[in-house]
Motif scaffolding. Sequence first.
Motif, PDB file in Angstrom:
ATOM      1  N   GLY A 103      -3.383 -11.463  -0.147  1.00  0.00           N
ATOM      2  CA  GLY A 103      -4.051 -10.163  -0.067  1.00  0.00           C
ATOM      3  C   GLY A 103      -3.658  -9.264  -1.232  1.00  0.00           C
ATOM      4  O   GLY A 103      -4.130  -8.131  -1.356  1.00  0.00           O
ATOM      5  N   GLY A 104      -2.774  -9.764  -2.075  1.00  0.00           N
ATOM      6  CA  GLY A 104      -2.274  -8.960  -3.207  1.00  0.00           C
ATOM      7  C   GLY A 104      -3.369  -8.596  -4.194  1.00  0.00           C
ATOM      8  O   GLY A 104      -3.373  -7.492  -4.751  1.00  0.00           O
ATOM      9  N   ILE A 105      -4.298  -9.516  -4.415  1.00  0.00           N
ATOM     10  CA  ILE A 105      -5.385  -9.229  -5.364  1.00  0.00           C
ATOM     11  C   ILE A 105      -6.236  -8.089  -4.814  1.00  0.00           C
ATOM     12  O   ILE A 105      -6.520  -7.105  -5.507  1.00  0.00           O
ATOM     13  N   GLN A 106      -6.604  -8.207  -3.548  1.00  0.00           N
ATOM     14  CA  GLN A 106      -7.474  -7.181  -2.942  1.00  0.00           C
ATOM     15  C   GLN A 106      -6.788  -5.817  -2.914  1.00  0.00           C
ATOM     16  O   GLN A 106      -7.418  -4.806  -3.224  1.00  0.00           O
ATOM     17  N   PRO A 140      -0.743   0.958 -10.735  1.00  0.00           N
ATOM     18  CA  PRO A 140      -0.207  -0.336 -10.294  1.00  0.00           C
ATOM     19  C   PRO A 140      -0.514  -1.500 -11.241  1.00  0.00           C
ATOM     20  O   PRO A 140      -1.539  -1.518 -11.921  1.00  0.00           O
ATOM     21  N   LYS A 141       0.420  -2.453 -11.250  1.00  0.00           N
ATOM     22  CA  LYS A 141       0.255  -3.783 -11.842  1.00  0.00           C
ATOM     23  C   LYS A 141       0.959  -4.683 -10.831  1.00  0.00           C
ATOM     24  O   LYS A 141       2.143  -4.486 -10.577  1.00  0.00           O
ATOM     25  N   ILE A 142       0.253  -5.633 -10.259  1.00  0.00           N
ATOM     26  CA  ILE A 142       0.790  -6.313  -9.069  1.00  0.00           C
ATOM     27  C   ILE A 142       1.115  -7.790  -9.322  1.00  0.00           C
ATOM     28  O   ILE A 142       0.345  -8.499  -9.962  1.00  0.00           O
ATOM     29  N   HIS A 143       2.269  -8.242  -8.770  1.00  0.00           N
ATOM     30  CA  HIS A 143       2.538  -9.680  -8.658  1.00  0.00           C
ATOM     31  C   HIS A 143       1.772 -10.156  -7.421  1.00  0.00           C
ATOM     32  O   HIS A 143       2.133  -9.773  -6.294  1.00  0.00           O
ATOM     33  N   ALA A 144       0.747 -10.952  -7.607  1.00  0.00           N
ATOM     34  CA  ALA A 144      -0.126 -11.273  -6.479  1.00  0.00           C
ATOM     35  C   ALA A 144      -0.493 -12.751  -6.421  1.00  0.00           C
ATOM     36  O   ALA A 144      -0.723 -13.391  -7.451  1.00  0.00           O
ATOM     37  N   ASN A 145      -0.539 -13.278  -5.204  1.00  0.00           N
ATOM     38  CA  ASN A 145      -1.128 -14.595  -4.944  1.00  0.00           C
ATOM     39  C   ASN A 145      -0.506 -15.724  -5.771  1.00  0.00           C
ATOM     40  O   ASN A 145      -1.190 -16.636  -6.204  1.00  0.00           O
ATOM     41  N   GLU A 188       0.829  -1.209   0.000  1.00  0.00           N
ATOM     42  CA  GLU A 188       0.000   0.000   0.000  1.00  0.00           C
ATOM     43  C   GLU A 188       0.862   1.258   0.000  1.00  0.00           C
ATOM     44  O   GLU A 188       0.606   2.191  -0.756  1.00  0.00           O
ATOM     45  N   ARG A 189       1.891   1.256   0.842  1.00  0.00           N
ATOM     46  CA  ARG A 189       2.760   2.443   0.923  1.00  0.00           C
ATOM     47  C   ARG A 189       3.412   2.721  -0.433  1.00  0.00           C
ATOM     48  O   ARG A 189       3.456   3.858  -0.895  1.00  0.00           O
ATOM     49  N   MET A 190       3.884   1.672  -1.077  1.00  0.00           N
ATOM     50  CA  MET A 190       4.594   1.883  -2.351  1.00  0.00           C
ATOM     51  C   MET A 190       3.631   2.252  -3.468  1.00  0.00           C
ATOM     52  O   MET A 190       3.941   3.105  -4.310  1.00  0.00           O
ATOM     53  N   LEU A 191       2.457   1.645  -3.467  1.00  0.00           N
ATOM     54  CA  LEU A 191       1.492   1.982  -4.519  1.00  0.00           C
ATOM     55  C   LEU A 191       1.073   3.441  -4.416  1.00  0.00           C
ATOM     56  O   LEU A 191       0.983   4.157  -5.421  1.00  0.00           O
ATOM     57  N   MET A 192       0.824   3.883  -3.193  1.00  0.00           N
ATOM     58  CA  MET A 192       0.408   5.294  -3.017  1.00  0.00           C
ATOM     59  C   MET A 192       1.487   6.225  -3.553  1.00  0.00           C
ATOM     60  O   MET A 192       1.191   7.206  -4.232  1.00  0.00           O
ATOM     61  N   TYR A 219      -6.362  -0.239  -5.149  1.00  0.00           N
ATOM     62  CA  TYR A 219      -5.626   0.886  -5.748  1.00  0.00           C
ATOM     63  C   TYR A 219      -5.806   0.930  -7.276  1.00  0.00           C
ATOM     64  O   TYR A 219      -4.990   1.497  -7.975  1.00  0.00           O
ATOM     65  N   ASN A 220      -6.899   0.339  -7.750  1.00  0.00           N
ATOM     66  CA  ASN A 220      -7.253   0.391  -9.168  1.00  0.00           C
ATOM     67  C   ASN A 220      -6.124  -0.074 -10.082  1.00  0.00           C
ATOM     68  O   ASN A 220      -5.815   0.558 -11.108  1.00  0.00           O
TER      69      ASN A 220
END
Length: 417
Positions: A260-263, A249-254, A236-240, A268-269
């Motif tokens: 919790g990466g997907i959520q 953002p484009k996230i490496h998640a799950n 969250e801190r880095m995305l903001m 953060y859209n």
Amino acid sequence: MQILILNIKQLVQVEKKPAKWVAGDQMSKLDSISNAFLLVQDGVIKDFGTMDKAPELSSLSGDVLIYNAYDRMVFPSFCDSHTHLVYAGSREIEYTDKIRGLSYEEIAKRGGGILNSAKLLAKTSEDELYEQTLQRANEIIHKGTGAVEIKSGYGLSLESELKMLRVARRIKETTPLTVKTTFLGAHAVPEKYKGKQSEYVDLIINEMIPMVAAEELADYIDVFCDKGFFTVEDTERMLMAGIKYGMRPKIHANELDYSGGIQVGVKYNALSVDHLEYTGDSEIKALLNSETMPTVLPGAAFFLGMVDPPVRKMIQFGLPVAMASDYNPGSSPSGDMKFIMSLGCIKLRMLPEEVINATTINGAYAMGISDTHGSICKGKVANVFITKPIPSIEYIPYSYTADLVETVILNGKIVSK
Ligand code: NIG
Ligand code: FE
């Protein structure tokens, strides 16, 4: 310069109006035209239709290259929305470690994995890194990729992250690929910040993001939000911070757990959340009605022998799905999008139509270019490939190692080998 392709057996993935993506049931629909023509002019798709509507040569002014396709098909070029194309050397040693039974996380803990690539990258000059990346860029062009997203993340210091992104920018400037770049300083915690993860996060926020933005080196920001890597709070801190500088953002998640990466991506859209091996009902619920493209990377799950993401369920719930290669030295040393399509069919039980949509129009959305790329549509960039003679559309993912891309056209020009 104009190219008129005639007698195309099937012109695949045609659109009257550009769609932002295809989702749910629509993913198994693929419009194509039999016995078709395609006219390319000044780098864009000018016209297409059935052969009886093909323009007379006399009606076209200027130079026209005529290409008779006959038994060949024409596809929109792949949009590979998740790669780590810039890296130094290779990591086949870990490949054998994996065969001997070590897990991805165990290798990472021993200083292998991403940190291993970071060590090598720090010692590699920018020019050398460019040459190595250029080879990979040329390789994917001839396998049918027309647009590629490239991440940093093997730098893990200000200097090396900038070096990677400058190389990515040179690839954009010197090849016919459409390139989008992503800052992934939060790919792993570097050795010297072990036990001081939040200090590394501070470095990313206070120094790396502003410098990357000052040189306009990145379109997007990524974080590896997963077990053993970065937490949701770090993310969250880095995305903001990234969003403040215009990086979506484009996230490496799950990939490794329900992280919790997907959520957090949806919150953060994010343009996309990628990997998604660990996707349950609450993750699917978070994605529904969002503007975030779920993106699966079946090359990585295949190469690491991990669980597969529940793509059938995601599509059943009405989600769109994109597929990308994740081309990188550790978990997917290949940028072959045709093979990725085959993995989608074989491992994820996706239909040929679905994997074509996932690697073209949905991939285009996941890298922010679906207005201009990802389908055969008037006015879109003329990025297409002509196949070798093939019997059917399904033959492409079915013949899972055959090289079936015969001619590549990018920005309306034939790219020679
Ligand atoms: O997308 N999952 C994180 N990063 C890469 C792998 C990077 C590596 O092992 O070098 C991936 O799979
Ligand atoms: Fe990746």
